[in-house]
Design an enzyme around this catalytic site. Structure first.
Site, mmCIF file in Angstrom:
data_model
loop_
_atom_site.group_PDB
_atom_site.id
_atom_site.type_symbol
_atom_site.label_atom_id
_atom_site.label_comp_id
_atom_site.label_asym_id
_atom_site.label_seq_id
_atom_site.Cartn_x
_atom_site.Cartn_y
_atom_site.Cartn_z
ATOM 1 C CB ALA A 1 -9.857 3.317 -11.541
ATOM 2 C CE1 TYR B 1 -0.628 4.022 -15.133
ATOM 3 C CE2 TYR B 1 -0.329 2.444 -13.368
ATOM 4 C CZ TYR B 1 -0.943 3.564 -13.869
ATOM 5 O OH TYR B 1 -1.878 4.235 -13.120
ATOM 6 N NE ARG C 1 -3.572 3.402 -17.219
ATOM 7 C CZ ARG C 1 -4.056 2.951 -16.072
ATOM 8 N NH1 ARG C 1 -3.972 1.664 -15.786
ATOM 9 N NH2 ARG C 1 -4.604 3.768 -15.204
ATOM 10 N NE ARG D 1 -0.107 7.303 -9.670
ATOM 11 C CZ ARG D 1 -0.854 6.650 -10.572
ATOM 12 N NH1 ARG D 1 -0.993 5.330 -10.488
ATOM 13 N NH2 ARG D 1 -1.456 7.297 -11.548
ATOM 14 C CG ASN E 1 -3.555 -3.564 -10.422
ATOM 15 O OD1 ASN E 1 -4.310 -2.682 -9.987
ATOM 16 N ND2 ASN E 1 -2.449 -3.297 -11.099
ATOM 17 N N PRO F 1 -9.734 -2.133 -14.627
ATOM 18 C CG PRO F 1 -10.924 -0.253 -13.986
ATOM 19 C CD PRO F 1 -10.571 -1.626 -13.542
ATOM 20 C CG ASN F 2 -8.348 2.366 -17.965
ATOM 21 O OD1 ASN F 2 -8.836 2.565 -19.080
ATOM 22 N ND2 ASN F 2 -8.889 2.864 -16.853
ATOM 23 C CD GLU G 1 -4.857 -2.929 -2.200
ATOM 24 O OE1 GLU G 1 -5.084 -3.243 -1.008
ATOM 25 O OE2 GLU G 1 -4.981 -1.769 -2.620
ATOM 26 C CG HIS H 1 -2.005 -0.861 -6.222
ATOM 27 N ND1 HIS H 1 -3.197 -0.696 -6.891
ATOM 28 C CD2 HIS H 1 -2.335 -1.105 -4.929
ATOM 29 C CE1 HIS H 1 -4.193 -0.816 -6.040
ATOM 30 N NE2 HIS H 1 -3.701 -1.059 -4.848
HETATM 31 C C1 DHK Z 1 -3.367 0.918 -11.760
HETATM 32 C C2 DHK Z 1 -4.332 1.778 -12.151
HETATM 33 O O1 DHK Z 1 -5.007 1.613 -13.285
HETATM 34 C C3 DHK Z 1 -4.623 2.990 -11.389
HETATM 35 O O2 DHK Z 1 -6.007 3.355 -11.424
HETATM 36 C C4 DHK Z 1 -4.190 2.835 -9.950
HETATM 37 C C5 DHK Z 1 -2.729 0.978 -10.436
HETATM 38 C C6 DHK Z 1 -2.761 2.347 -9.885
HETATM 39 C C7 DHK Z 1 -1.329 0.399 -10.463
HETATM 40 O O3 DHK Z 1 -0.376 1.075 -10.016
HETATM 41 O O4 DHK Z 1 -1.223 -0.746 -10.936
HETATM 42 O O5 DHK Z 1 -4.319 4.011 -9.309
#
Ligand code: DHK
Length: 146
Positions: A76, A24, A19, A106, A73, A11-12, A97, A99
């Site tokens: 959340a 990011y 964002r 964090r 990835n 998500p997101n 995995e 990120h």
């Molecule tokens: C991406 C997200 O959307 C967060 O919820 C994670 C992760 C971190 C990333 O660092 O890609 O906590």
């Protein structure tokens, strides 16, 4: 026939580029996909993103039947989803995995990953380039499998 690498995003992540750029960066998800396809060379690659947990689970099930490796990835869902963990437990190949941020640097809510309980490896903090590193590693793991 080489089995594809499944790159799955939670998500997101569809909002990458705008964002929280201080966390990011400004790379869009489409640009991340292009980086992944370049890293995969001529190998097959499936690249998807969803804000829906059930869709990610359905895609993991698809990878169980058809995929060679998973780069995920979970965003959340990393910290909340036992359902994604249970699905990943069924996957027979390597799981990386991924990120963008270093989740361990964090807030504490980001420090406990369900997915790490089953991941072959974890890449966190390399920014969007981490995806390309993960895909290249997945390719090597597939190619070097007995
Ligand atoms: C991406 C997200 O959307 C967060 O919820 C994670 C992760 C971190 C990333 O660092 O890609 O906590």
């Amino acid at each position: 026939m080489t089995k594809p690498i499944y790159v799955l995003n939670g998500p997101n992540l569809n909002r990458l580029g705008t964002r929280e750029p201080h966390l990011y960066g400004s790379t869009t998800l489409a640009e991340v996909e292009a980086m992944c396809r370049e890293a995969a060379g001529h190998g097959p690659l499936v690249f998807r993103q969803s804000n829906r947990e059930y869709e990610l689970i359905d895609w993991i099930h698809e990878a169980i039947d058809n995929g060679g490796a998973i780069v995920i990835n979970p965003a959340a869902f990393t910290f909340t989803s036992m359902a994604i963990l249970d699905a990943l437990k069924m996957f027979p190949g390597p799981i990386i995995e991924l990120h963008i941020t270093n989740i361990h640097r964090r807030e504490p809510i980001y420090h406990r990953s369900f997915v790490s309980l089953v991941a072959t490896a974890v890449i966190a903090g390399l920014g969007p380039r981490g995806y390309a590193v993960a895909v290249a590693a997945a390719r090597d793991l597939i190619d070097s499998a007995p």
